[in-house]
Design a protein around this motif. Structure first.
Motif, PDB file in Angstrom:
ATOM      1  N   GLU A   1     -13.018  -5.051   5.551  1.00  0.00           N
ATOM      2  CA  GLU A   1     -11.748  -4.435   5.951  1.00  0.00           C
ATOM      3  C   GLU A   1     -11.419  -4.761   7.400  1.00  0.00           C
ATOM      4  O   GLU A   1     -10.275  -5.085   7.724  1.00  0.00           O
TER       5      GLU A   1
ATOM      6  N   ILE B   1     -10.741  -5.072  -1.805  1.00  0.00           N
ATOM      7  CA  ILE B   1     -12.029  -5.691  -1.541  1.00  0.00           C
ATOM      8  C   ILE B   1     -12.943  -5.350  -2.709  1.00  0.00           C
ATOM      9  O   ILE B   1     -13.228  -4.186  -2.971  1.00  0.00           O
TER      10      ILE B   1
ATOM     11  N   ARG C   1     -17.970  -3.440   2.513  1.00  0.00           N
ATOM     12  CA  ARG C   1     -16.529  -3.127   2.386  1.00  0.00           C
ATOM     13  C   ARG C   1     -15.930  -2.824   3.768  1.00  0.00           C
ATOM     14  O   ARG C   1     -14.868  -3.321   4.110  1.00  0.00           O
TER      15      ARG C   1
ATOM     16  N   VAL D   1     -16.644  -5.663  -4.221  1.00  0.00           N
ATOM     17  CA  VAL D   1     -18.024  -5.920  -3.840  1.00  0.00           C
ATOM     18  C   VAL D   1     -18.871  -5.885  -5.097  1.00  0.00           C
ATOM     19  O   VAL D   1     -18.845  -4.899  -5.839  1.00  0.00           O
TER      20      VAL D   1
END
Length: 146
Positions: A27, A2, A23, A4
């Protein structure tokens, strides 16, 4: 994975732990299904994207851009407009962190193929959002205001 990206530093004033919060929400929504990139941006940028890709004027809270099938496991991009998110949280009397968590979950679920074009799809997507958000300690965003 991920990724960001905080494109608008004002996010950090409004939500100091924005990166970690986003995040965690991503998830939960991914459930191990792939990779995403999430941008925390400004209203102007999101308004331009909304006009370009959806032919709708003005900013919206969240946009999702699915990647082509050949790019998998990368599912796509999600972008949030800070000003819209802050205004909506205030109008709905919700903590900004809860609202942003909901919008990230919502955007990532779109990348996973969920939609709300008809009532059946909307009910299924909202039920999944409620379940994921409850696991993150976020109240039901679709509950009637008290």
């Amino acid at each position: 994975m991920i990724e960001v990206e905080i494109e608008d530093d004002a996010w950090l004033s409004a939500l100091p732990d924005a990166g970690a919060l986003v995040r965690r929400a991503a998830e939960a929504a991914l459930e191990g299904a792939g990779e995403v990139a999430i941008a925390l941006s400004d209203d102007e940028t999101v308004a331009e994207l909304n006009q370009q890709f959806r032919n709708k004027p003005g900013p919206t809270n969240v946009l999702s851009f699915p990647s082509p099938e050949f790019a998998r496991p990368f599912l796509g991009d999600v972008i949030l407009a800070r000003g819209v998110c802050v205004r909506e949280a205030l109008e709905q009397d919700k903590p900004l962190a809860d609202h942003v968590t909901h919008l990230v979950v919502h955007g990532v679920l779109h990348l996973r193929g969920h939609d709300h074009e008809d009532e059946t799809e909307a009910e299924a997507m909202e039920a999944l959002e409620r379940t994921l958000l409850a696991g993150l300690g976020v109240p039901d965003p679709y509950a009637e205001p008290r």
